[in-house]
Scaffold this motif. Structure first.
Motif, PDB file in Angstrom:
ATOM      1  N   CYS A  68       0.971  -1.132   0.103  1.00  0.00           N
ATOM      2  CA  CYS A  68      -0.119  -0.002   0.088  1.00  0.00           C
ATOM      3  C   CYS A  68       1.087   1.237   0.016  1.00  0.00           C
ATOM      4  CB  CYS A  68      -1.036   0.063   0.982  1.00  0.00           C
ATOM      5  SG  CYS A  68      -2.287  -1.275   1.307  1.00  0.00           S
ATOM      6  N   THR A  69       1.983   1.174   0.757  1.00  0.00           N
ATOM      7  CA  THR A  69       2.973   2.369   0.756  1.00  0.00           C
ATOM      8  C   THR A  69       3.617   2.738  -0.261  1.00  0.00           C
ATOM      9  OG1 THR A  69       3.315   1.840   3.257  1.00  0.00           O
ATOM     10  CG2 THR A  69       4.888   3.437   2.124  1.00  0.00           C
TER      11      THR A  69
ATOM     12  N   THR B  84       0.825   3.912  -3.234  1.00  0.00           N
ATOM     13  CA  THR B  84       0.631   5.294  -2.934  1.00  0.00           C
ATOM     14  C   THR B  84       1.747   6.112  -3.545  1.00  0.00           C
ATOM     15  OG1 THR B  84      -0.648   4.674  -0.850  1.00  0.00           O
ATOM     16  CG2 THR B  84      -0.117   7.074  -1.253  1.00  0.00           C
ATOM     17  N   SER B  85       3.058   5.962  -3.163  1.00  0.00           N
ATOM     18  CA  SER B  85       4.046   6.770  -3.472  1.00  0.00           C
ATOM     19  C   SER B  85       4.167   6.771  -5.045  1.00  0.00           C
ATOM     20  CB  SER B  85       5.425   5.995  -2.899  1.00  0.00           C
ATOM     21  OG  SER B  85       6.440   6.853  -3.332  1.00  0.00           O
TER      22      SER B  85
ATOM     23  N   LEU C 220       1.780   6.241  -7.213  1.00  0.00           N
ATOM     24  CA  LEU C 220       0.475   7.076  -7.926  1.00  0.00           C
ATOM     25  C   LEU C 220       0.720   8.638  -7.473  1.00  0.00           C
ATOM     26  CD1 LEU C 220      -2.293   4.684  -6.617  1.00  0.00           C
ATOM     27  CD2 LEU C 220      -1.295   4.881  -8.925  1.00  0.00           C
ATOM     28  N   ARG C 221       1.396   9.063  -6.346  1.00  0.00           N
ATOM     29  CA  ARG C 221       1.385  10.369  -6.218  1.00  0.00           C
ATOM     30  C   ARG C 221       2.503  10.964  -7.247  1.00  0.00           C
ATOM     31  NH1 ARG C 221       0.952  10.777   0.448  1.00  0.00           N
ATOM     32  NH2 ARG C 221      -1.271  10.758   0.413  1.00  0.00           N
TER      33      ARG C 221
ATOM     34  N   TYR D  47      -8.069   2.357   1.453  1.00  0.00           N
ATOM     35  CA  TYR D  47      -6.793   3.192   1.664  1.00  0.00           C
ATOM     36  C   TYR D  47      -6.468   4.092   0.963  1.00  0.00           C
ATOM     37  CZ  TYR D  47      -1.772   3.490   2.437  1.00  0.00           C
ATOM     38  OH  TYR D  47      -0.461   3.736   2.714  1.00  0.00           O
ATOM     39  N   MET D  48      -6.653   3.953  -0.538  1.00  0.00           N
ATOM     40  CA  MET D  48      -6.356   4.830  -1.432  1.00  0.00           C
ATOM     41  C   MET D  48      -7.352   6.217  -1.219  1.00  0.00           C
ATOM     42  SD  MET D  48      -5.796   2.443  -4.815  1.00  0.00           S
ATOM     43  CE  MET D  48      -6.029   3.873  -5.903  1.00  0.00           C
ATOM     44  N   ASP D  49      -8.432   5.962  -0.830  1.00  0.00           N
ATOM     45  CA  ASP D  49      -9.450   7.032  -0.558  1.00  0.00           C
ATOM     46  C   ASP D  49      -8.885   7.955   0.478  1.00  0.00           C
ATOM     47  OD1 ASP D  49     -11.019   6.007  -2.550  1.00  0.00           O
ATOM     48  OD2 ASP D  49     -12.538   5.228  -1.323  1.00  0.00           O
TER      49      ASP D  49
ATOM     50  N   MET E  22      -5.888   8.272   1.336  1.00  0.00           N
ATOM     51  CA  MET E  22      -4.708   8.891   1.105  1.00  0.00           C
ATOM     52  C   MET E  22      -4.924   9.856  -0.005  1.00  0.00           C
ATOM     53  SD  MET E  22      -2.680   7.556   3.208  1.00  0.00           S
ATOM     54  CE  MET E  22      -1.106   7.934   2.706  1.00  0.00           C
TER      55      MET E  22
ATOM     56  N   LEU F  81      -6.508   9.807  -3.091  1.00  0.00           N
ATOM     57  CA  LEU F  81      -6.217   8.947  -4.331  1.00  0.00           C
ATOM     58  C   LEU F  81      -7.633   8.447  -4.695  1.00  0.00           C
ATOM     59  CD1 LEU F  81      -3.010   7.042  -3.773  1.00  0.00           C
ATOM     60  CD2 LEU F  81      -3.209   9.422  -4.917  1.00  0.00           C
ATOM     61  N   GLN F  82      -8.676   9.166  -4.336  1.00  0.00           N
ATOM     62  CA  GLN F  82     -10.107   8.550  -4.697  1.00  0.00           C
ATOM     63  C   GLN F  82     -10.282   8.749  -6.121  1.00  0.00           C
ATOM     64  OE1 GLN F  82      -9.310  11.000  -2.468  1.00  0.00           O
ATOM     65  NE2 GLN F  82     -10.334  12.608  -3.095  1.00  0.00           N
TER      66      GLN F  82
END
Length: 324
Positions: free
Chosen positions: A37-38, A41-42, A44-45, A70-72, A74, A76-77
């Protein structure tokens, strides 16, 4: 998620055959999901895409359930999640009706009726979209990046994953995340890189194997107390990549271990003894006891032995040509 294993029928057995433990004992599945997940996220950002080569059933159910919230959380929805497989729709539908193996809480949802997995809600709201292949016209009309794509095959040798590897492999912002423990990711990547040039794409390895690990199996053996446990010889020594991890082995102090290897014949200390078996009512009705001595009756019979959960029952042999 699933029902706990019923271990009572295996208590105090003479022999317990043990195999199929986790392939990656040094990688706890919960930790791997967190690191995945970490990393996702990195990526995608930074504007990159995430490719997850996987099977269309199994661990993907857990990932599809935990990733959207989790994405929502962070922020990233708006990043879409695509599940691409010829059996994607069938797999998700089947998981919602095959509830016998689920825990009681999820089984109750099936009779309310509600889908037992939360990803059904994400599919309904188009947070997760599934398609049969990259050539699906529906995918072409909604596809946007950055995104997360689940597709097969984990070997990177076939399936739609080949298309995405060729399309995204040259960009260092993109990432491919391997989660299947049975496929060495270095070998999977070999066709996409040469001896003089590595693949610019980020290649991450977070194997997720929910099978029993050595700590769990020690507790289970202590509870079951089998007389002898038959195990692969590999369980007696640490993994090759972790030679100092003595906690990743089974020892004789855990129980009496009988190791075996490929092509090896085991000699088991088996002693014949009497076991208790019940007599099926139909078979008992056909018996004609005869007195062989005063107060003692006996009858001969022909039967099939039905064994399940360490319980044995003599049943009528219904095969053709077999006399009663």
């Amino acid at each position: 998620l699933c029902q706990p294993m019923d271990s009572d029928p295996m208590r105090h057995t003479d022999f317990l055959l043990l195999s199929g433990l986790t392939e990656v004992p040094a990688y706890p599945p919960d930790t791997m999901v967190g690191e995945l997940c970490t990393a996702l996220t990195s990526t995608l950002r930074n504007g990159g895409n995430v490719l997850v080569p996987c099977f269309p059933a199994g661990v993907i159910y857990d990932l599809l359930e935990c990733l959207p919230p989790y994405m929502d959380g962070m922020g990233l929805q708006n990043v879409p999640i695509y599940f691409i497989s010829p059996v994607a729709e069938t797999s998700l539908a089947y998981s919602n009706i095959f509830g016998e193996w689920l825990c009681k809480q999820r089984q109750e949802k099936m009779y309310q009726p509600e889908p037992p997995f939360s990803y059904a809600d994400f599919v309904r709201t188009n947070r997760i979209r599934f398609f049969k292949s990259v050539s699906d016209s529906g995918l072409n009309s909604v596809f946007k990046t950055p995104c997360v794509v689940f597709c097969g095959h984990p070997s990177l040798r076939c399936g739609d994953v080949v298309h995405f590897m060729e399309a995204w492999g040259g960009n260092s912002q993109n990432a491919v995340i391997f989660t299947e423990p049975n496929f060495p990711y270095h070998e999977a990547l070999a066709p996409y890189q040469s001896s003089y040039q590595s693949l610019p794409m980020q290649c991450l390895y977070f194997p997720i194997d929910p099978r029993l690990d050595f700590q769990q199996i020690r507790k289970l053996l202590k509870n079951l107390q089998p007389k002898h446990t038959i195990i692969p010889e590999a369980y007696l020594r640490p993994p090759l990549l972790h030679p100092r991890r003595v906690d990743l082995v089974l020892e004789q102090q855990d129980c009496s271990l009988v190791p075996y290897s490929r092509g090896h014949v085991c000699s088991l200390p088996m002693k014949s003894s009497y076991i208790r078996a019940s007599l099926h009512s139909e078979l008992a009705r056909d018996l004609i006891p005869r007195e062989i001595q005063p107060g003692l009756l006996a009858a001969s019979l022909r039967a099939l032995v039905h064994s399940k959960d360490n319980r044995h029952q003599l049943e009528r042999d219904r095969r053709r040509g077999v006399p009663r």
